[in-house]
Design an enzyme around this catalytic site. Structure first.
Site, PDB file in Angstrom:
ATOM      1  N   TYR A 115      28.208 -32.120  35.384  1.00  0.00           N
ATOM      2  CA  TYR A 115      27.169 -32.057  34.509  1.00  0.00           C
ATOM      3  C   TYR A 115      26.073 -31.092  34.728  1.00  0.00           C
ATOM      4  CZ  TYR A 115      28.628 -36.526  32.111  1.00  0.00           C
ATOM      5  OH  TYR A 115      29.284 -37.533  31.496  1.00  0.00           O
ATOM      6  N   LYS A 141      36.820 -40.668  43.133  1.00  0.00           N
ATOM      7  CA  LYS A 141      38.356 -40.347  43.086  1.00  0.00           C
ATOM      8  C   LYS A 141      38.541 -39.544  44.386  1.00  0.00           C
ATOM      9  CE  LYS A 141      41.902 -40.822  40.322  1.00  0.00           C
ATOM     10  NZ  LYS A 141      42.826 -41.925  40.235  1.00  0.00           N
ATOM     11  N   ASP A 197      39.371 -45.309  38.830  1.00  0.00           N
ATOM     12  CA  ASP A 197      40.268 -45.908  37.763  1.00  0.00           C
ATOM     13  C   ASP A 197      40.572 -47.598  37.962  1.00  0.00           C
ATOM     14  OD1 ASP A 197      41.392 -44.952  40.006  1.00  0.00           O
ATOM     15  OD2 ASP A 197      43.233 -44.370  39.493  1.00  0.00           O
ATOM     16  N   ASP A 239      28.336 -42.184  34.362  1.00  0.00           N
ATOM     17  CA  ASP A 239      28.013 -42.258  32.861  1.00  0.00           C
ATOM     18  C   ASP A 239      28.911 -43.104  32.122  1.00  0.00           C
ATOM     19  OD1 ASP A 239      26.972 -41.633  30.389  1.00  0.00           O
ATOM     20  OD2 ASP A 239      27.528 -39.420  30.548  1.00  0.00           O
TER      21      ASP A 239
END
Ligand code: NAD
Length: 364
Positions: free
Chosen positions: A127, A194, A227, A251
Site C-alpha cells: 500500500y 506469508k 492463508d 486490511d
C-alpha cells in the site's frame, strides 16, 4: 477531567450517527468537549480540498479525534482523506476490535466468545503506492534493472507494485500490539504473514515479531501464515486474541473478522500513532440511506467506547458499552440492518436507537 476532542461529522450518514454519539456522551456526564471540524465532500467546493489544514491542526492540538465517514471524490485527483490523515499524523497502527455482542446475527454457528483485536500496520507494504504501469517506455529501465540484477525477465505487459517492509516499521507495530495486549489485559499476540514465500519482507516481519515477543514474557506469542489464519478465523475465532499483521493482510483480515461478528455496521476502529489517535466507524458514508434516519449508529458508538478507554475514562466507556450491549441483546430498538430473522416488528430509526441507548445509560 475535561477532554477536548476534535469531532468530524463527515458525509452521508456521518452527521446523523455523530449526533447520536453526542447525545449518548452527554448522558454519560463525562467532561468531553467537542471541537467540530467539517471535512469531506461538504467542504470540498468552498475550501478546494476535502481535508483542510484546520482539521489537521485541530487534531494536533487535541491529540484525539472522532470521525464520521468521509467521501473521497473519485477521479478528481484528490488523495483519500483517510490516507492523508494517516500520513500527515503518522497514524501507523489501525486497531480494529471485533467482539461479538449477543443479539447480532452472525453466520458463525457459535459466535459467543469472539473477542479479537486486529492491529494492522498502516504505512508500508504493497500500500506504499510504489507502482509501475505496464510499459516498456518510461518504466523500461526498471524492467532492465530486474533483468540485470535478478535475472528476471518480465514482459512489457506486466504491472509492478513494490512491497517495502522495514525492520523499524515492523518493530513499532509489533511493539504497539504487545503494549496494547499488556495494557488491556489480553493474553496472546499472533503475528500473521506469508513468511514461507516472501522471505525478505514477510520473513523479516516474522523475525522481528519473534524478537519483540521476547521482551513480553507475560504475553503469549505465536506465528501463523495468513492463508491458514483465514481458515482459523472462520472455524475457531474464539481461540485468538490480538492479531498483528502487515498492511495488506491486515486490511483483508480486518474485514473477515468484522464479517464473523455481524458486519462493518457493528465494527469499530481507530487509527493510532505515538502522538495522535483518530477513532472512527469502519463503514462508509452510506449515501443510499443518508438523511433518512436509517443508519445503524453502533460502529461509531463502539468507536466512542474505544476513545473513552483511550482517554482513561474507564467507567464512562464501560457504561456506554454496557448500554449498547443491552439494547442489542434486547433487540426491539435496533435499526433495520440489525433486526433478527423472523422479527416482523418495525425497526427503530437512528435517533430512536440512540435514545434507547441513552436511556440505558441512565439506568446503569
Ligand atoms: P458504505 O459502507 O458507505 O456502504 C455499503 C453498504 O452498507 C450500503 O448499502 C450502505 O447503506 C450500508 N451501510 C453502511 N453503513 C451503514 C450503517 N451505519 N447503517 C446501515 N447501513 C449501512 O460503502 P461504499 O458505498 O463503498 O462507500 C460510500 C462512500 O463512503 C464512498 O465515498 C467511500 O469513499 C466512503 N468511505 C469512507 C470510509 C471512511 O471514511 N472511513 C470508509 C469506507 C468508504
Amino acid at each position: 477531567m475535561t477532554h477536548t476532542v476534535t469531532l468530524v461529522p463527515g458525509d452521508g450518514v456521518g452527521p446523523e450517527i455523530t449526533e447520536v454519539v453526542r447525545s449518548c456522551v452527554a448522558e454519560l456526564g463525562t467532561g468531553i468537549e467537542w471541537e467540530v471540524q467539517q471535512a469531506g465532500g461538504s467542504v470540498l467546493e468552498a475550501e478546494k480540498t476535502p481535508l483542510p489544514e484546520r482539521v489537521l491542526d485541530s487534531i494536533r492540538r487535541n491529540e484525539v479525534a472522532l470521525k464520521g465517514p468521509v467521501e473521497t471524490p473519485i477521479g478528481k485527483g484528490f488523495r483519500s482523506v483517510n490516507v492523508q490523515l494517516r500520513q500527515s499524523l503518522d497514524l501507523f497502527a489501525s486497531v480494529r476490535p471485533c467482539r461479538y455482542y449477543p443479539g447480532i446475527q452472525s453466520r458463525i454457528r457459535d459466535p459467543e466468545g469472539i473477542d479479537l483485536v486486529i492491529v494492522r500496520e498502516n504505512t508500508e507494504d504493497l500500500y506504499a503506492g510504489i507502482e509501475f504501469m505496464e510499459s516498456c517506455g518510461a518504466d523500461g529501465p526498471f524492467l532492465r534493472f530486474l533483468k540485470e540484477q535478478k535475472g528476471v525477465e518480465l514482459g512489457c505487459d506486466t504491472g509492478i507494485s513494490i512491497k517495502p517492509i522495514s525492520v523499524s516499521g515492523s518493530e513499532r507495530i509489533v511493539t504497539f500490539a504487545f503494549e496494547h495486549a499488556r495494557s488491556n489485559g489480553r493474553k496472546k499476540v499472533t503475528a500473521i504473514d506469508k513468511a514461507n514465500i516472501m522471505k525478505y519482507t514477510d520473513g523479516l516481519f516474522m523475525n522481528v515479531a519473534e524478537e519483540v515477543s521476547r521482551r513480553y514474557p507475560d504475553v503469549a506469542y505465536e506465528h501463523k501464515l495468513v492463508d491458514n489464519m483465514c481458515m482459523q478465523l472462520v472455524q475457531y475465532p474464539e481461540r485468538y486474541d490480538v492479531l498483528v499483521l502487515p498492511n495488506l493482510y491486515g486490511d483483508i483480515i480486518s474485514d473477515l473478522a468484522a464479517g464473523i461478528i455481524g458486519g462493518l455496521g457493528v465494527a469499530p476502529g481507530a487509527n493510532m500513532g505515538s502522538e495522535y489517535a483518530v477513532f472512527e466507524a469502519t463503514h462508509g458514508s452510506a449515501p443510499d440511506i443518508a438523511g433518512r434516519d436509517l443508519a445503524n449508529p453502533v460502529g461509531i458508538l463502539l468507536s466512542t467506547v474505544l476513545m473513552l478507554f483511550h482517554l482513561d475514562e474507564r467507567s464512562a466507556a464501560e457504561r456506554l458499552q454496557g448500554a449498547i450491549a443491552a439494547v442489542l441483546q434486547e433487540g426491539s430498538q435496533v435499526t433495520a440492518d440489525l433486526k433478527r430473522k423472523g422479527d416482523t416488528t418495525p425497526a427503530a430509526g437512528t435517533r430512536a436507537m440512540g435514545r434507547a441507548i441513552a436511556e440505558r445509560i441512565q439506568a446503569l
